[in-house]
Design an enzyme around this catalytic site. Structure first.
Site, PDB file in Angstrom:
ATOM      1  N   LYS A 105      27.790  62.282  59.791  1.00  0.00           N
ATOM      2  CA  LYS A 105      27.283  62.849  58.717  1.00  0.00           C
ATOM      3  C   LYS A 105      27.719  62.173  57.566  1.00  0.00           C
ATOM      4  O   LYS A 105      27.128  62.446  56.486  1.00  0.00           O
ATOM      5  CB  LYS A 105      28.305  64.256  58.663  1.00  0.00           C
ATOM      6  CG  LYS A 105      29.779  63.813  58.635  1.00  0.00           C
ATOM      7  CD  LYS A 105      30.619  65.095  58.482  1.00  0.00           C
ATOM      8  CE  LYS A 105      32.034  64.785  58.808  1.00  0.00           C
ATOM      9  NZ  LYS A 105      32.528  64.067  59.979  1.00  0.00           N
ATOM     10  N   GLY A 134      27.944  70.563  64.785  1.00  0.00           N
ATOM     11  CA  GLY A 134      28.048  70.515  66.237  1.00  0.00           C
ATOM     12  C   GLY A 134      27.294  70.945  66.952  1.00  0.00           C
ATOM     13  O   GLY A 134      26.007  70.521  67.306  1.00  0.00           O
ATOM     14  N   LYS A 205      28.487  67.512  54.558  1.00  0.00           N
ATOM     15  CA  LYS A 205      27.379  68.499  55.243  1.00  0.00           C
ATOM     16  C   LYS A 205      26.630  69.092  54.473  1.00  0.00           C
ATOM     17  O   LYS A 205      25.357  69.404  54.914  1.00  0.00           O
ATOM     18  CB  LYS A 205      28.116  68.964  56.459  1.00  0.00           C
ATOM     19  CG  LYS A 205      29.027  68.420  57.411  1.00  0.00           C
ATOM     20  CD  LYS A 205      29.949  69.166  58.118  1.00  0.00           C
ATOM     21  CE  LYS A 205      30.435  68.656  59.056  1.00  0.00           C
ATOM     22  NZ  LYS A 205      31.722  69.215  60.010  1.00  0.00           N
TER      23      LYS A 205
END
Length: 428
Positions: A105, A134, A205
């Protein structure tokens, strides 16, 4: 059935999971792609280290170039982490015509546009599903599932460590410092938890999600970030009394092609589905003009959940190889980035004030809101036996960030306001 050969950079938690899935699910994978998938070479820090999986020692190397320059390797899977060195490896792999799957990320948030441009130039795939949530396939959903829609908002819990801490504080009344230590002892938080608890991990993210959702190159510095380290048990208690849960949310919004992206502790109405996401789980809420509201929920980290996303990307690369369509995914952002000003960013606010306990104070406080055109949803004034002042709890209607800041600044000049104790965005 020529085998597809894979080079694996990193054999830590996620890398181990990738090996387990590729070797354990080989029959299923072959049925999907029509060829065996073979892990040909693996970069490790120490070839002599004891491992939880059995792997041919001849496949291990401590030199990354043995993997990247290997003539038979088709796909590089990067799960080693890091930024600058890893960027060099990936760009070199792309220059040599090797496709890349990464869970990184940090790398994609900071250098995503450069890497994707290099991939397009070399007709290679770069897939990075595992970099955000994930085992939740949110990137593929944004690219493919919402390809016919126009996304207006992405709101998510995208950091399991902070969600675990806030869940324990809410459910057990525990103090932040105590829960943080517990999270470190359990391996949920690093020895230096700054990236998680100060919102930096979530910000990276959200940079990726906003870029994909809005098709504009959002940079990490465009994200307004605030972490959870200042949250007290009292804040959690007041939220619950009012029917809210405190969550660290990433929120990206678009209106008339102007966007805003932020990460901050937020009071979420308990009736909202995201308020019930607890522990280390992640959830991403996506609003589309056509589809309306959708929510994606699941484990945001861990060996096998994250490895599942990595291997799913690997399967997608191999399918593209078979079809001869690598490097044609059009993931590059094509819209001009237009950031909202503070006057355009709007939300409800929770504000907790400690004020002088005397007549007329509440009138002065509400007048300050009126002067800056911020309307109020609810106001509660109550004594607090633990402090000499009174407490005023305010929830506003939607107000611009600029107007809310003007109100808060006016409180600093009012002698009746002793402390602005807490300020939170409100959702739901």
């Amino acid at each position: 059935m020529k085998p597809i050969k894979v080079g694996l950079l990193g054999l830590g938690t996620v890398g181990t999971g990738v090996v387990r899935i590729v070797e354990g699910h080989q029959t299923d994978l072959q049925s999907q792609v029509g060829s065996p998938i073979v892990i040909e070479k693996v970069l490790v820090q120490n070839k002599s280290k004891a491992r939880s999986i059995s792997i041919d020692p001849a496949k291990l190397t401590e030199d990354a170039w043995d993997v990247i320059h290997h003539p038979d390797i088709d796909v590089i899977v990067e799960v080693m982490g890091g930024i600058e060195t890893t960027r060099t490896y990936i760009l070199e792999a792309l220059a040599r015509g090797k496709h890349v799957v990464t869970a990184n990320k940090d790398l994609m948030a900071l250098h995503g546009p450069e890497i994707l441009a290099a991939a397009q130039e070399n007709r290679c795939d770069v897939l990075y599903e595992a970099s955000v949530a994930g085992g939740i396939p949110i990137i593929r959903t944004l690219i493919e599932g919402f390809s016919s829609d126009r996304i207006t908002k992405i709101m998510g819990i995208v950091n399991g460590t902070t969600n675990y801490i806030l869940t324990k504080m809410s459910q057990e009344g525990a103090a932040y410092a105590d829960v943080l230590k517990e999270a470190q002892d359990l391996g949920y938080a690093e020895a230096d938890p700054t990236s998680d608890v100060e919102g930096l991990d979530a910000a990276r993210k959200m940079t990726i999600l906003a870029t994909l959702g809005f098709r504009a190159n959002v940079a990490l510095e465009d994200v307004d970030v605030k972490g959870i380290s200042a949250i007290s048990r009292e804040d959690i208690l007041y939220a619950k009394r009012l029917g809210y849960e405190v969550k660290l949310l990433g929120i990206a919004e678009r209106q008339d092609d102007y966007i805003s992206v932020g990460v901050q502790p937020t009071m979420v109405k308990t009736s909202h589905p995201i308020a019930s996401v607890n522990g280390v789980y992640n959830a991403v809420y996506v609003y589309g003009e056509a589809v309306g509201e959708t929510m994606f929920y699941g484990p945001g980290a861990g060996e096998l959940p994250t490895a599942t996303s990595v291997v799913a990307d690997l399967v997608a690369v191999v399918k593209n190889l078979k079809l001869g369509v690598n490097g044609k995914q059009e993931l590059l952002a094509y819209k001009e980035k237009k950031l909202k000003t503070d006057e355009q960013i709007a939300s409800k606010y929770f504000i907790l004030l400690h004020v002088a306990d005397r007549a007329g104070v509440l009138a002065q406080i509400t007048q300050a809101f009126a002067e800056h055109e911020v309307s109020l949803e609810s106001v509660v004034q109550q004594p607090n036996p633990n402090i000499p002042e009174a407490e005023i709890i305010i929830i506003t209607h939607d107000a611009s960030k600029a107007a809310a800041n003007r109100v808060l600044n006016s409180f600093e000049r009012m002698d009746v306001v002793k402390t602005v104790k807490s300020v939170y965005r409100v959702e739901g």
